[in-house]
Design a protein around this motif. Structure first.
Motif, PDB file in Angstrom:
ATOM      1  N   ARG A  24      30.972  -0.357  -0.749  1.00  0.00           N
ATOM      2  CA  ARG A  24      30.764   0.079   0.630  1.00  0.00           C
ATOM      3  C   ARG A  24      31.977   0.848   1.164  1.00  0.00           C
ATOM      4  O   ARG A  24      31.844   1.672   2.067  1.00  0.00           O
ATOM      5  CB  ARG A  24      30.491  -1.155   1.500  1.00  0.00           C
ATOM      6  CG  ARG A  24      30.086  -0.895   2.933  1.00  0.00           C
ATOM      7  CD  ARG A  24      29.600  -2.205   3.546  1.00  0.00           C
ATOM      8  NE  ARG A  24      29.181  -2.025   4.925  1.00  0.00           N
ATOM      9  CZ  ARG A  24      29.933  -2.311   5.986  1.00  0.00           C
ATOM     10  NH1 ARG A  24      31.150  -2.800   5.813  1.00  0.00           N
ATOM     11  NH2 ARG A  24      29.480  -2.128   7.207  1.00  0.00           N
ATOM     12  N   VAL A  32      28.481   6.727   5.929  1.00  0.00           N
ATOM     13  CA  VAL A  32      27.189   6.252   6.414  1.00  0.00           C
ATOM     14  C   VAL A  32      27.357   5.195   7.499  1.00  0.00           C
ATOM     15  O   VAL A  32      26.552   5.109   8.426  1.00  0.00           O
ATOM     16  CB  VAL A  32      26.346   5.692   5.243  1.00  0.00           C
ATOM     17  CG1 VAL A  32      25.018   5.153   5.731  1.00  0.00           C
ATOM     18  CG2 VAL A  32      26.119   6.777   4.197  1.00  0.00           C
ATOM     19  N   TRP A  33      28.439   4.388   7.402  1.00  0.00           N
ATOM     20  CA  TRP A  33      28.566   3.246   8.325  1.00  0.00           C
ATOM     21  C   TRP A  33      29.867   3.200   9.117  1.00  0.00           C
ATOM     22  O   TRP A  33      29.917   2.579  10.195  1.00  0.00           O
ATOM     23  CB  TRP A  33      28.430   1.933   7.550  1.00  0.00           C
ATOM     24  CG  TRP A  33      29.551   1.676   6.558  1.00  0.00           C
ATOM     25  CD1 TRP A  33      29.547   1.996   5.231  1.00  0.00           C
ATOM     26  CD2 TRP A  33      30.819   1.085   6.826  1.00  0.00           C
ATOM     27  NE1 TRP A  33      30.741   1.639   4.649  1.00  0.00           N
ATOM     28  CE2 TRP A  33      31.539   1.069   5.599  1.00  0.00           C
ATOM     29  CE3 TRP A  33      31.438   0.555   7.959  1.00  0.00           C
ATOM     30  CZ2 TRP A  33      32.834   0.561   5.485  1.00  0.00           C
ATOM     31  CZ3 TRP A  33      32.729   0.045   7.847  1.00  0.00           C
ATOM     32  CH2 TRP A  33      33.405   0.047   6.623  1.00  0.00           C
ATOM     33  N   VAL A 147      21.900   2.632  -0.720  1.00  0.00           N
ATOM     34  CA  VAL A 147      21.813   3.583   0.375  1.00  0.00           C
ATOM     35  C   VAL A 147      20.367   3.828   0.787  1.00  0.00           C
ATOM     36  O   VAL A 147      20.048   3.937   1.976  1.00  0.00           O
ATOM     37  CB  VAL A 147      22.487   4.915  -0.008  1.00  0.00           C
ATOM     38  CG1 VAL A 147      22.367   5.932   1.122  1.00  0.00           C
ATOM     39  CG2 VAL A 147      23.956   4.688  -0.342  1.00  0.00           C
ATOM     40  N   GLU A 149      17.752   1.869   0.715  1.00  0.00           N
ATOM     41  CA  GLU A 149      17.188   0.766   1.488  1.00  0.00           C
ATOM     42  C   GLU A 149      18.139   0.268   2.568  1.00  0.00           C
ATOM     43  O   GLU A 149      17.838  -0.692   3.281  1.00  0.00           O
ATOM     44  CB  GLU A 149      16.807  -0.385   0.541  1.00  0.00           C
ATOM     45  CG  GLU A 149      15.749   0.012  -0.487  1.00  0.00           C
ATOM     46  CD  GLU A 149      15.427  -1.111  -1.463  1.00  0.00           C
ATOM     47  OE1 GLU A 149      15.728  -2.273  -1.130  1.00  0.00           O
ATOM     48  OE2 GLU A 149      14.886  -0.832  -2.540  1.00  0.00           O
ATOM     49  N   LYS A 150      19.315   0.924   2.663  1.00  0.00           N
ATOM     50  CA  LYS A 150      20.301   0.620   3.692  1.00  0.00           C
ATOM     51  C   LYS A 150      20.669  -0.867   3.720  1.00  0.00           C
ATOM     52  O   LYS A 150      20.639  -1.517   4.760  1.00  0.00           O
ATOM     53  CB  LYS A 150      19.799   1.078   5.057  1.00  0.00           C
ATOM     54  CG  LYS A 150      19.597   2.582   5.157  1.00  0.00           C
ATOM     55  CD  LYS A 150      19.143   3.005   6.539  1.00  0.00           C
ATOM     56  CE  LYS A 150      18.971   4.526   6.602  1.00  0.00           C
ATOM     57  NZ  LYS A 150      18.515   4.980   7.937  1.00  0.00           N
ATOM     58  N   LYS A 151      21.043  -1.372   2.555  1.00  0.00           N
ATOM     59  CA  LYS A 151      21.475  -2.757   2.498  1.00  0.00           C
ATOM     60  C   LYS A 151      22.533  -2.927   1.422  1.00  0.00           C
ATOM     61  O   LYS A 151      22.592  -2.162   0.456  1.00  0.00           O
ATOM     62  CB  LYS A 151      20.290  -3.691   2.212  1.00  0.00           C
ATOM     63  CG  LYS A 151      19.625  -3.483   0.857  1.00  0.00           C
ATOM     64  CD  LYS A 151      18.462  -4.455   0.675  1.00  0.00           C
ATOM     65  CE  LYS A 151      17.806  -4.272  -0.695  1.00  0.00           C
ATOM     66  NZ  LYS A 151      16.668  -5.212  -0.888  1.00  0.00           N
ATOM     67  N   GLU A 152      23.384  -3.925   1.612  1.00  0.00           N
ATOM     68  CA  GLU A 152      24.439  -4.221   0.658  1.00  0.00           C
ATOM     69  C   GLU A 152      24.027  -5.434  -0.156  1.00  0.00           C
ATOM     70  O   GLU A 152      23.538  -6.423   0.377  1.00  0.00           O
ATOM     71  CB  GLU A 152      25.753  -4.495   1.392  1.00  0.00           C
ATOM     72  CG  GLU A 152      26.951  -4.572   0.466  1.00  0.00           C
ATOM     73  CD  GLU A 152      28.266  -4.684   1.229  1.00  0.00           C
ATOM     74  OE1 GLU A 152      29.262  -4.107   0.770  1.00  0.00           O
ATOM     75  OE2 GLU A 152      28.286  -5.358   2.270  1.00  0.00           O
TER      76      GLU A 152
END
Length: 385
Positions: A24, A32-33, A147, A149-152
């Motif tokens: 991340r 992105v974040w 990226v 699914e936008k989850k870690e």
């Protein structure tokens, strides 16, 4: 470096406690974040339009973007991996009624021979260099950013995956010479397509033998320390791998497997000491992201991690220049004195870097004097056949 340090592979650069890196915090993902990079990220991940400038016209932009087609459509290793050609399991092939039986497993009585087979197959599929090492869990990401699914996701690899196969892919010398431009950026984009095809096919070959295989591009684990462990090269001031054959002009992928193999010994051919004196990449970095002077174990920002003695890259400055230049730069690779095509003179200099360290400063001066690393002409590239 002393032989006992070289034998440690990437562990030779460890200077303290090393925690696994969170993907991340990669600058391209921070865009992105991370509020400090999000606005730059919107520009970087937006639409680039052609301009009436050599290297930035429509054919240049189309050239590099089409080079990404295989990676983006069939692999997505830069977006989290674990799908398509980088799937962790054998995909269903709807158009074929034939495939090796799933209840048969190759007996490996000679891991040394099996290692030669793997290297033969990997090169046949498209790899430029292949090395093997035992998987060091320190080089796994602590978390993988999905990226799409936008989850870690927490990253864990079972202990049964004992070996890592490191693959290097040469980038075209003439294209890298055109950096920074969209034309020059086709060098990396084409290599990423080759990575996906070769790495996915090699993993499937191993599965057909009855063993497990996890293919990956930039996802899941750090490629550079694994390549160092596998004997493909050394760490450099640029922060990338330097190989004997292609210098820094390679992209890397890897396959984790439980197939019995024999690790390759780590190598040392003078990169560390040469980088101490050269600093040419720092001089020619348009984003001022490469540091001068001695290496350090202190991070610059969260895109680095502590405990490793090296020249940390200021990823925020590097990313900022990428955005300013519309996503294209390989200047550090272009100007690196190790970035040479094979030849008697160049081979002699490589011997000198390894065996006559006192000549390093002279080699750098001659490299500058002869104009190596100068940017090529895009117009000449398109007019030649």
């Amino acid at each position: 470096m002393k032989p006992d340090l070289v034998a440690k592979g990437a562990g030779r650069y460890v200077a303290g406690e090393v925690e696994r890196f969170d993907q991340r915090n990669n600058a391209f993902f921070r865009a992105v974040w991370d509020p400090s990079l999000v606005e730059l990220g919107k520009r970087f991940y937006g639409v680039f339009y052609p301009r009436d400038k050599p290297g930035h016209r429509l054919e240049d932009l189309a050239f590099t973007q089409a080079g990404w087609y295989v990676e983006q459509a069939l692999a997505m290793g830069n977006l989290g991996g674990k799908r398509g050609l980088y799937s962790w399991e054998s995909p269903k092939i709807w158009y074929s009624d034939w495939r090796p039986p799933t209840d048969v497993k190759l007996t490996v009585d000679d891991p040394s021979r099996m290692t030669r087979v793997i290297k033969k197959v990997a090169k046949a599929y498209g790899a430029s260099l292949v090395g093997v090492c035992e998987l060091d869990q320190r080089w796994l990401y602590s978390h993988r950013l999905n990226v799409l699914e936008k989850k870690e996701e927490t990253e864990e690899i079972p202990e049964e995956y004992r070996y890592a196969i490191s693959l290097a892919f040469e980038m075209d010398y003439e294209l890298i010479r055109l950096s920074p431009s969209h034309t020059g950026d086709a060098g990396p984009s084409i290599a990423y397509g080759k990575m996906a095809l070769t790495t996915g096919s090699l993993a499937q070959f191993i599965r057909y033998l009855g063993y497990k295989a996890i293919p990956m591009g930039n996802d899941t684990a750090l490629s550079i320390p694994i390549a160092i462990d596998a004997g493909l090269g050394e760490l450099s001031r640029i922060g990338v791998l330097i190989t004997k054959e292609y210098g820094p002009r390679v992209r890397l992928s890897k396959v984790f497997t439980d197939l019995p193999l024999v690790p390759d010994p780590p190598v040392e051919f003078g990169v560390w000491d040469f980088c101490m004196k050269c600093q040419k990449c720092a001089r020619f970095c348009p984003g001022r992201a490469i540091m001068y002077g001695e290496p350090t174990d202190q991070p610059i920002n969260i895109s680095n991690r502590g405990g490793l003695l090296r020249w940390p890259i200021d990823a925020e400055k590097c990313f900022g220049w990428f955005v300013q230049n519309e996503g294209a730069c390989s200047n550090c690779i272009r100007v690196c004195p190790f970035n040479k095509l094979p030849g008697v003179l160049h081979d002699w200099v490589r011997w000198g870097v390894k065996n006559a360290r006192w000549l390093d400063s002279l080699f750098v001066k001659v490299d500058d004097l002869l104009g190596y690393g100068q940017r090529g002409e895009v117009k000449q590239f398109w007019s030649s056949y």
